[in-house]
Enzyme design. Structure first.
Site, mmCIF file in Angstrom:
data_model
loop_
_atom_site.group_PDB
_atom_site.id
_atom_site.type_symbol
_atom_site.label_atom_id
_atom_site.label_comp_id
_atom_site.label_asym_id
_atom_site.label_seq_id
_atom_site.Cartn_x
_atom_site.Cartn_y
_atom_site.Cartn_z
ATOM 1 N N HIS A 180 5.134 -0.405 0.325
ATOM 2 C CA HIS A 180 5.240 -0.405 0.993
ATOM 3 C C HIS A 180 6.827 0.599 1.107
ATOM 4 C CE1 HIS A 180 9.640 -1.621 3.284
ATOM 5 N NE2 HIS A 180 9.062 -2.382 3.778
ATOM 6 N N ILE A 182 8.960 2.219 2.707
ATOM 7 C CA ILE A 182 10.085 3.018 0.983
ATOM 8 C C ILE A 182 9.839 3.255 0.111
ATOM 9 C CG2 ILE A 182 11.893 1.595 3.210
ATOM 10 C CD1 ILE A 182 13.108 0.969 0.114
ATOM 11 N N LYS A 183 8.666 3.115 0.010
ATOM 12 C CA LYS A 183 8.548 3.063 -2.059
ATOM 13 C C LYS A 183 8.132 4.634 -1.870
ATOM 14 C CE LYS A 183 10.105 -0.144 -2.287
ATOM 15 N NZ LYS A 183 9.769 -1.965 -2.755
ATOM 16 N N ASN A 184 7.912 5.647 -2.935
ATOM 17 C CA ASN A 184 7.266 6.437 -2.983
ATOM 18 C C ASN A 184 5.897 7.064 -2.408
ATOM 19 O OD1 ASN A 184 9.737 6.611 -4.458
ATOM 20 N ND2 ASN A 184 9.482 8.231 -5.705
#
Ligand SMILES: *Cc1c(COP(=O)(O)O)cnc(C)c1O
Length: 384
Positions: A180, A182-184
């Site tokens: 997603h 916002i993930k790293n």
């Protein structure tokens, strides 16, 4: 005050990433195919796992894991309430019962001791959540699950690049990652199931595409029969190549992304050490490498003269975005009303629910941005 709004998260997408996606769009093969296979291969090599299956989201991965392991009515699944709702929604939708376990007050992480207290004769599965980029202390939980013959699936949505005892999360056991935005690393939307269990991976692979056992690209290009048979009813959770190629590009930059996150997080920790109303999460003492997915602090509401929601609002008015990871699942309307868990049953989860707040953290931020956030926090604490 900042002139431009600073969001709490923003994906790092380069011109080369965009060009790579454009190339797939022009290639004539947009959906799941060679880029997806390459992404699965590169991701398995990166974490050092036996095999991996790319999917349309981590939520899809959790759904397929529950299905593949036969979790349903009569089963209890132990997981924290301090997590994203998707896991718990799927447990309920599968007909099983979620059993919430409390977390450590200062790491927001489950432990074998806390899980032990929630075991029953009906416990079929444990889903620990690696929180904010640090790993759960897995060894004692692995032993507990093996002793009691309980399935163990790690929610590794926050843990791309996180190490535990010198090994990347995903190398041992079964773990589910999220891409997603916002993930790293991101694919827009996407997820990956890593496992050392061949049978489990085969089930996930079959269930992700109608229960066919092969995907459309295999059928068209690998000389397989176009009349593939449905082996069991499955879902439609495959990752298209136009997204997989973005994942490949992002994975190549994971060390750079996480090094930048780490530098910013350490700067926050240094500056916030002098702000007594703000309590950052603790970093666990066992051997680990943090991927700094989130920078979570707790507002000490005994010392501060405002509440957490006003604190977040004060930052927003000064052009600084924040996040909330997470509003505990058992306090969400549906779960509050359907499960009716007495207040005080998950004391550390509830304590944090009123105090947590995620500060801006993403690779393209600068140390000056961090300084500005901390200066603004001091101003909000003084003036509200
Ligand atoms: C983001 C997240 C998920 C879900 O990931 P998706 O790819 O959006 O389905 C699951 N668990 C946790 C802890 C998350 O933060």
């Amino acid at each position: 005050m900042r002139r431009e709004f600073l969001p709490f998260s923003r994906p790092s997408v380069s011109g080369e990433d965009i060009a790579a996606v454009g190339e797939v769009l022009r290639s004539g093969w947009i959906t799941t195919g060679p880029r997806n296979a390459e992404f699965e291969q590169s991701f398995s090599e990166y974490v050092g796992c036996y095999g991996a299956v790319a999917l349309s989201s981590a939520t899809a991965g959790m759904h397929l894991a529950l299905k593949a392991l036969g979790i349903g009515p009569g089963d209890e699944v132990i997981t924290p309430s301090m997590t994203w709702v998707s896991t718990v929604n799927l447990i309920v939708l599968s007909g099983a019962k979620p059993v919430f376990v409390d977390v450590d007050r200062d790491t927001l992480m489950v432990s074998a001791e806390l899980i032990q207290q929630r075991l029953s004769a009906h416990t079929s599965m444990i889903i620990p959540v690696h929180f904010a980029g640090a790993p759960v202390d897995m060894e004692p939980i692995r032993r507990l699950a093996a002793d009691k013959n309980i399935h163990l699936i790690e929610d590794a949505a926050h843990a791309v690049g996180t190490e535990y005892n010198g090994e990347l999360i995903g190398k041992n056991g079964s773990a589910i990652f999220s891409f997603h935005p916002i993930k790293n690393i991101t694919t827009g939307e996407g997820g990956m199931v890593c496992s050392d269990n061949q049978k489990f991976l085969e089930q996930v692979r079959r269930l992700k595409f109608h229960g066919l056992g092969v995907d459309a690209y295999d059928r068209q290009t690998q000389g397989r029969s176009p009349q593939a048979q449905v082996l069991e009813p499955g879902f439609k959770y495959n990752l298209p190549d136009m997204l997989a190629v973005l994942g490949l590009r992002q994975l190549a930059r994971i060390e750079e992304f996480n090094a930048k996150r780490t530098r910013l997080a350490l700067h926050y920790r240094k500056l916030l050490a002098g702000v007594e109303e703000i309590l950052p999460l603790s970093v666990p003492a066992y051997p680990l490498k943090h991927s700094w997915h989130l920078f979570i602090v707790r507002l000490d509401t005994d010392k501060a003269n405002l509440g957490r929601d006003e604190f977040m609002e004060g930052l927003k008015q000064r052009n600084i975005g924040t996040g909330l990871h997470f509003r505990p699942v058992h306090l969400q309307k549906y779960y509050r009303e359907s499960m009716n868990i007495p207040s005080g049953s998950l004391p550390n989860t509830e304590w944090n629910a009123e105090r947590i707040c995620s500060l801006p953290l993403f690779p393209e931020m600068t140390e000056d941005d961090v300084t500005e956030v901390v200066d603004t926090i001091k101003e909000v604490l003084k003036h509200g």
